[in-house]
Design a protein around this motif. Structure first.
Motif, mmCIF file in Angstrom:
data_model
loop_
_atom_site.group_PDB
_atom_site.id
_atom_site.type_symbol
_atom_site.label_atom_id
_atom_site.label_comp_id
_atom_site.label_asym_id
_atom_site.label_seq_id
_atom_site.Cartn_x
_atom_site.Cartn_y
_atom_site.Cartn_z
ATOM 1 N N ILE A 1 8.105 -1.264 11.032
ATOM 2 C CA ILE A 1 9.073 -0.044 11.689
ATOM 3 C C ILE A 1 8.457 1.083 11.448
ATOM 4 C CG2 ILE A 1 11.416 0.619 11.519
ATOM 5 C CD1 ILE A 1 11.404 -2.069 12.646
ATOM 6 N N ASN A 2 8.267 1.573 10.285
ATOM 7 C CA ASN A 2 7.574 2.695 9.839
ATOM 8 C C ASN A 2 6.409 3.157 10.923
ATOM 9 O OD1 ASN A 2 9.388 3.475 8.098
ATOM 10 N ND2 ASN A 2 8.054 2.903 6.295
ATOM 11 N N GLN A 3 5.439 2.012 11.060
ATOM 12 C CA GLN A 3 4.100 2.421 11.739
ATOM 13 C C GLN A 3 4.777 2.384 13.201
ATOM 14 O OE1 GLN A 3 0.813 2.431 10.667
ATOM 15 N NE2 GLN A 3 1.635 2.484 8.885
ATOM 16 N N ALA A 4 5.598 1.512 13.914
ATOM 17 C CA ALA A 4 5.850 1.850 15.044
ATOM 18 C C ALA A 4 6.318 3.317 15.376
ATOM 19 C CB ALA A 4 6.825 0.840 15.404
ATOM 20 N N LEU A 5 7.328 3.712 14.538
ATOM 21 C CA LEU A 5 7.938 5.018 14.707
ATOM 22 C C LEU A 5 7.018 5.955 14.494
ATOM 23 C CD1 LEU A 5 11.108 4.521 12.695
ATOM 24 C CD2 LEU A 5 11.025 4.448 15.208
ATOM 25 N N ASP A 6 6.071 5.969 13.753
ATOM 26 C CA ASP A 6 4.812 7.078 13.622
ATOM 27 C C ASP A 6 4.100 6.963 14.845
ATOM 28 O OD1 ASP A 6 5.735 7.812 10.902
ATOM 29 O OD2 ASP A 6 3.999 6.598 9.897
ATOM 30 N N LEU A 7 4.158 5.981 15.609
ATOM 31 C CA LEU A 7 2.917 6.017 16.867
ATOM 32 C C LEU A 7 3.754 6.104 18.120
ATOM 33 C CD1 LEU A 7 1.243 2.381 16.289
ATOM 34 C CD2 LEU A 7 0.103 4.968 16.116
ATOM 35 N N GLY A 8 5.206 6.735 17.754
ATOM 36 C CA GLY A 8 5.865 7.361 18.810
ATOM 37 C C GLY A 8 6.813 6.288 19.560
ATOM 38 N N THR B 1 0.763 -1.188 0.033
ATOM 39 C CA THR B 1 -0.037 0.089 -0.097
ATOM 40 C C THR B 1 0.986 1.287 0.094
ATOM 41 O OG1 THR B 1 -0.150 -0.034 2.484
ATOM 42 C CG2 THR B 1 -1.922 -1.218 1.203
ATOM 43 N N ASN B 2 2.186 1.073 0.118
ATOM 44 C CA ASN B 2 2.863 2.270 0.386
ATOM 45 C C ASN B 2 4.128 2.361 -0.516
ATOM 46 O OD1 ASN B 2 4.857 4.291 1.155
ATOM 47 N ND2 ASN B 2 4.374 4.099 3.381
ATOM 48 N N PRO B 3 3.776 3.226 -1.598
ATOM 49 C CA PRO B 3 4.888 3.116 -2.624
ATOM 50 C C PRO B 3 6.060 3.407 -2.441
ATOM 51 C CG PRO B 3 3.597 5.193 -2.872
ATOM 52 C CD PRO B 3 2.782 4.247 -1.967
ATOM 53 N N ASN B 4 6.401 4.261 -1.404
ATOM 54 C CA ASN B 4 7.867 4.952 -0.862
ATOM 55 C C ASN B 4 8.468 3.731 -0.339
ATOM 56 O OD1 ASN B 4 7.276 7.460 -1.812
ATOM 57 N ND2 ASN B 4 6.419 8.018 -0.037
ATOM 58 N N VAL B 5 7.860 2.759 0.705
ATOM 59 C CA VAL B 5 8.399 1.837 1.311
ATOM 60 C C VAL B 5 8.473 0.541 0.209
ATOM 61 C CG1 VAL B 5 8.012 -0.122 2.687
ATOM 62 C CG2 VAL B 5 7.411 2.323 3.311
#
Length: 134
Positions: free
Chosen positions: A101-108, A12-16
Motif C-alpha cells: 500500500i505504501n509503495q503504491a501511494l508513493d508511486l501516485g 526493511t522499513n522500521p516504521n511499517v
C-alpha cells in the motif's frame, strides 16, 4: 493484481514494522536507535531492558542488518513454537500488505475501491491518472 496468502518477506522499513506490530496488538521496545526492535511474544508486565540480558521471557527481536532486519529469539521461545509461527505468519502478511500500500501511494496510485469477497477477503482497487500531452 496481488494476492497474499503466504509470503516470504524481508523487513526493511522500521516504521511499517512497528506499525504492524502495534496493529497486531503487541508491545515493543526499541534499542540502539531502532537497530533492535524487541517484541515479547508471551505477554509479561515488564519488558526487558535488553535482549542480551539473561531472562526467562519469550520474545522475538528484529535486529537491523544494514538493509533489512534479522529475527533473533531466545531458546525459551522455541517452547512456544506454535505461538511464534502464528505471530510471524500474521506479521509477514500484514507487513507485506502495508508495504505494498505504501509503495503504491508513493508511486501516485490512489485507492479507489475496497471490495469484500464471499470468503471475507478484501480486494483493493488502485488507480493512477496519467496526463498525456499532445
Amino acid at each position: 493484481m496481488s494476492h497474499y496468502t503466504s509470503i516470504k518477506t524481508k523487513y526493511t522499513n522500521p516504521n511499517v514494522l512497528k506499525k504492524v506490530i502495534n496493529k497486531l496488538g503487541y508491545p515493543y521496545v526499541e534499542h540502539n536507535n531502532n537497530n533492535i526492535i524487541e517484541v515479547p511474544v508471551i505477554f509479561s508486565k515488564n519488558l526487558k531492558s535488553s535482549i542480551y540480558e539473561n531472562s526467562y521471557q519469550n520474545y522475538l527481536a528484529f535486529k537491523s542488518n544494514n538493509l533489512s532486519y534479522d529475527i533473533v529469539t531466545d531458546s525459551q521461545s522455541w517452547t512456544q513454537k506454535e505461538i511464534i509461527s502464528n505471530f510471524l505468519k500474521k506479521l509477514e502478511l500484514n507487513y507485506s500488505y502495508s508495504e505494498t500500500i505504501n509503495q503504491a501511494l508513493d508511486l501516485g496510485f490512489v485507492r479507489s475501491k475496497v471490495l469484500t469477497t464471499n470468503n471475507n477477503n478484501n480486494r483493493f482497487v488502485f488507480q493512477r491518472c496519467v496526463e498525456v500531452k499532445r
